[in-house]
Design a protein around this motif. Structure first.
Motif, PDB file in Angstrom:
ATOM      1  N   ALA A 196       0.825  -1.221   0.000  1.00  0.00           N
ATOM      2  CA  ALA A 196       0.000   0.000   0.000  1.00  0.00           C
ATOM      3  C   ALA A 196       0.855   1.265   0.000  1.00  0.00           C
ATOM      4  O   ALA A 196       0.478   2.268  -0.619  1.00  0.00           O
ATOM      5  N   HIS A 197       2.005   1.225   0.655  1.00  0.00           N
ATOM      6  CA  HIS A 197       2.873   2.403   0.704  1.00  0.00           C
ATOM      7  C   HIS A 197       3.430   2.732  -0.683  1.00  0.00           C
ATOM      8  O   HIS A 197       3.514   3.903  -1.062  1.00  0.00           O
ATOM      9  N   PHE A 198       3.795   1.715  -1.450  1.00  0.00           N
ATOM     10  CA  PHE A 198       4.296   1.950  -2.798  1.00  0.00           C
ATOM     11  C   PHE A 198       3.187   2.510  -3.692  1.00  0.00           C
ATOM     12  O   PHE A 198       3.428   3.426  -4.477  1.00  0.00           O
ATOM     13  N   ILE A 199       1.973   1.972  -3.539  1.00  0.00           N
ATOM     14  CA  ILE A 199       0.837   2.445  -4.328  1.00  0.00           C
ATOM     15  C   ILE A 199       0.548   3.920  -4.016  1.00  0.00           C
ATOM     16  O   ILE A 199       0.380   4.747  -4.917  1.00  0.00           O
ATOM     17  N   GLU A 200       0.506   4.254  -2.736  1.00  0.00           N
ATOM     18  CA  GLU A 200       0.182   5.619  -2.316  1.00  0.00           C
ATOM     19  C   GLU A 200       1.292   6.614  -2.653  1.00  0.00           C
ATOM     20  O   GLU A 200       1.020   7.740  -3.058  1.00  0.00           O
ATOM     21  N   ASN A 201       2.540   6.218  -2.468  1.00  0.00           N
ATOM     22  CA  ASN A 201       3.664   7.138  -2.660  1.00  0.00           C
ATOM     23  C   ASN A 201       3.920   7.470  -4.123  1.00  0.00           C
ATOM     24  O   ASN A 201       4.379   8.565  -4.440  1.00  0.00           O
ATOM     25  N   GLU A 202       3.695   6.485  -4.988  1.00  0.00           N
ATOM     26  CA  GLU A 202       3.952   6.638  -6.419  1.00  0.00           C
ATOM     27  C   GLU A 202       5.404   6.968  -6.729  1.00  0.00           C
ATOM     28  O   GLU A 202       5.716   7.565  -7.766  1.00  0.00           O
ATOM     29  N   ILE A 203       6.318   6.586  -5.827  1.00  0.00           N
ATOM     30  CA  ILE A 203       7.755   6.723  -6.063  1.00  0.00           C
ATOM     31  C   ILE A 203       8.432   5.458  -5.549  1.00  0.00           C
ATOM     32  O   ILE A 203       7.921   4.784  -4.648  1.00  0.00           O
TER      33      ILE A 203
END
Length: 163
Positions: free
Chosen positions: A59-66
């Motif tokens: 979820a962190h990768f999805i939300e951060n988009e970086i």
């Protein structure tokens, strides 16, 4: 029909670079060990990164988009194992020194090469997400030996320096 175990056994014979993929947000730093990383095109520079949706940091990768793809050198087996383990994120990042480039995602200070990226597209396929990532910065070291994974074991590829 091909059985999953037969497919996994066959894929174990595909030598792959070992990478630690990282991101950072308000909740902290996150990362995982990945072998499913490859180039897509060079103009604009674009990578493909696959991530299991069951990963606790997905979820962190999805939300951060970086993210940053840190390609590991021959000396990084311990880091690969730490990021593939059940250790929490904070403990994983204690195994190395980190810096940042353009996006702010963690860059392994002594990585063979690091690709700092913005995630431009996400495609879900089965249990995994495929991230299409535009490279916005690159940091390359002077190392000449890479860590690869082949037949369920680590190996070193490249030129060994003779003293």
């Amino acid at each position: 029909m091909i059985e999953a175990t037969d497919f996994r056994n066959a894929m174990s014979l595909l030598a792959t670079a070992v990478n630690v993929v990282t991101t950072e947000d308000a909740s902290g730093v996150h990362g995982f060990t990945a072998s499913a990383v490859c180039s897509v095109i060079d103009t604009p520079p674009t990578l493909l990164v696959c991530m299991n949706q069951a990963s606790r940091s997905h979820a962190h990768f999805i939300e951060n988009e970086i993210l940053t793809v840190n390609i590991l050198g021959a000396q990084h087996e311990q880091i690969s194992n730490a990021f593939a383990s059940k250790l929490n994120s904070e403990e994983r990042f204690k195994h190395a020194s980190w810096t940042t480039l353009e996006t702010g995602a963690p860059v392994l200070a002594d990585a063979l090469v690091s690709f700092d990226c913005e995630i431009e597209q996400i495609q879900d396929v089965g249990t995994h997400s495929i991230f299409i990532c535009r490279v916005v910065a690159i940091k390359q070291s002077q190392q000449n030996e890479s860590l690869v994974y082949f037949n369920r074991a680590y190996h070193h590829v490249g030129e060994v320096e003779v003293a």
